[in-house]
Design a protein around this motif. Structure first.
Motif, mmCIF file in Angstrom:
data_model
loop_
_atom_site.group_PDB
_atom_site.id
_atom_site.type_symbol
_atom_site.label_atom_id
_atom_site.label_comp_id
_atom_site.label_asym_id
_atom_site.label_seq_id
_atom_site.Cartn_x
_atom_site.Cartn_y
_atom_site.Cartn_z
ATOM 1 N N GLY A 1 -8.467 -1.394 -4.350
ATOM 2 C CA GLY A 1 -7.958 -0.563 -5.429
ATOM 3 C C GLY A 1 -8.252 -1.109 -6.811
ATOM 4 N N THR B 1 -8.069 -2.232 2.089
ATOM 5 C CA THR B 1 -8.104 -0.798 1.810
ATOM 6 C C THR B 1 -6.685 -0.263 1.589
ATOM 7 N N VAL B 2 -5.985 0.099 2.659
ATOM 8 C CA VAL B 2 -4.603 0.578 2.558
ATOM 9 C C VAL B 2 -3.738 -0.329 3.426
ATOM 10 N N GLU C 1 2.121 7.887 5.595
ATOM 11 C CA GLU C 1 1.691 9.033 4.776
ATOM 12 C C GLU C 1 2.655 9.283 3.610
ATOM 13 N N LEU D 1 2.067 6.745 0.857
ATOM 14 C CA LEU D 1 0.850 7.059 0.113
ATOM 15 C C LEU D 1 1.078 8.217 -0.842
ATOM 16 N N VAL E 1 -1.470 9.401 -3.680
ATOM 17 C CA VAL E 1 -2.641 9.530 -2.800
ATOM 18 C C VAL E 1 -2.367 10.634 -1.793
ATOM 19 N N SER E 2 -3.179 11.673 -1.828
ATOM 20 C CA SER E 2 -3.032 12.773 -0.875
ATOM 21 C C SER E 2 -4.210 12.771 0.087
ATOM 22 N N GLN F 1 -8.355 8.022 2.568
ATOM 23 C CA GLN F 1 -8.285 7.049 1.488
ATOM 24 C C GLN F 1 -8.975 5.742 1.878
ATOM 25 N N ARG G 1 -12.740 6.229 1.645
ATOM 26 C CA ARG G 1 -13.170 6.266 0.229
ATOM 27 C C ARG G 1 -13.254 4.863 -0.344
ATOM 28 N N LEU G 2 -12.184 4.093 -0.151
ATOM 29 C CA LEU G 2 -12.150 2.727 -0.678
ATOM 30 C C LEU G 2 -13.186 1.840 0.006
#
Length: 237
Positions: A95, A122-123, A129, A132, A137-138, A144, A147-148
């Motif tokens: 992030g 990452t997460v 959920e 997030l 973050v949706s 997500q 993407r990261l």
């Protein structure tokens, strides 16, 4: 840099989730015959200081999990300070963005010694959920994470930290190139604790994890060495 494991023996990373160096060092020596690395996290690092890394490294290679996250110049400076300590792996938050990751990679390359494997988190495995959504973050954790992951690898990360639930999505998107370190691992029947996205050691390795991180099921066992051995023995060959 540390090489990716070719078989079960090196896949286990044991998290030394204790606040005192003496306890951590004792635990590290007990599990070292059955683990590829031991994890030094934020609590122990803050409690005992950088010198604890060298003490643990006498037992096993060290995964230094500090999750660096700041402006690029500050993270680069932190990497320059940490690299000489001899960790085999070092984490930073994906992030923080591409410039931060690129700065960390450049600092690591200039460290003048065998550099640590740079892993982008990452997460967090504690995030579900709802958590997030609360941070804006949706679209769910898997989207997500991917993407990261793409961004971090493009910016220079050697590998990624993700929950076992996103291993396949990362492999489908990025292939075998990035090394994957996977926490949120719980042997069958073990309590999930504060982890939200979990799997068994066998499931994670079959899905494509290079290393799995196990903490309390090993560190809290009556015989940590035997607990580590049992996990490694059960991994796919």
């Amino acid at each position: 840099m540390i090489s990716r494991p070719s078989g079960p023996a090196g896949r286990l990373i044991v998290a030394l989730d204790v606040p005192e160096a003496a306890r951590a060092e004792s635990l590290a020596h007990k599990v070292a015959p059955h683990a590829g690395l031991v994890k030094l996290g934020l609590e122990l690092f803050c409690a005992e200081g950088p010198g604890v890394l060298g003490r643990l490294a006498r037992a096993a290679p060290v995964f230094l999990d500090l999750k660096l996250h700041d402006i690029p110049n500050t993270v680069a400076g932190a990497v320059r300070s940490l690299a000489p300590l001899g960790a085999s792996m070092l984490t930073l938050h994906a992030g923080g963005g591409p410039a931060m990751i690129a700065a960390a990679r450049e600092a690591a390359e200039k460290a003048g010694r065998e550099r640590p494997l740079l892993l982008a988190v990452t997460v967090l495995t504690s995030m579900d959920e709802a958590a997030l959504e609360a941070t804006g973050v949706s679209g769910g954790a898997a989207a997500q994470v991917v993407r990261l992951a793409r961004m971090a690898v493009s910016a220079g990360a050697d590998g990624l930290v993700c929950s076992p639930r996103e291993i396949r999505a990362i492999r489908d998107s990025l292939g075998e190139a990035p090394a994957l370190v996977v926490p949120g691992i719980r042997p069958a029947g073990a309590a999930a604790g504060d982890q939200s996205r979990v799997a068994t050691p066998e499931e994670a390795v079959r899905d494509g994890a290079d290393w799995i991180v196990v903490g309390r099921p090993v560190s809290g066992a009556g015989n940590p060495g035997e607990a580590a051995r049992a996990i490694t023995a059960g991994l796919p060959r």
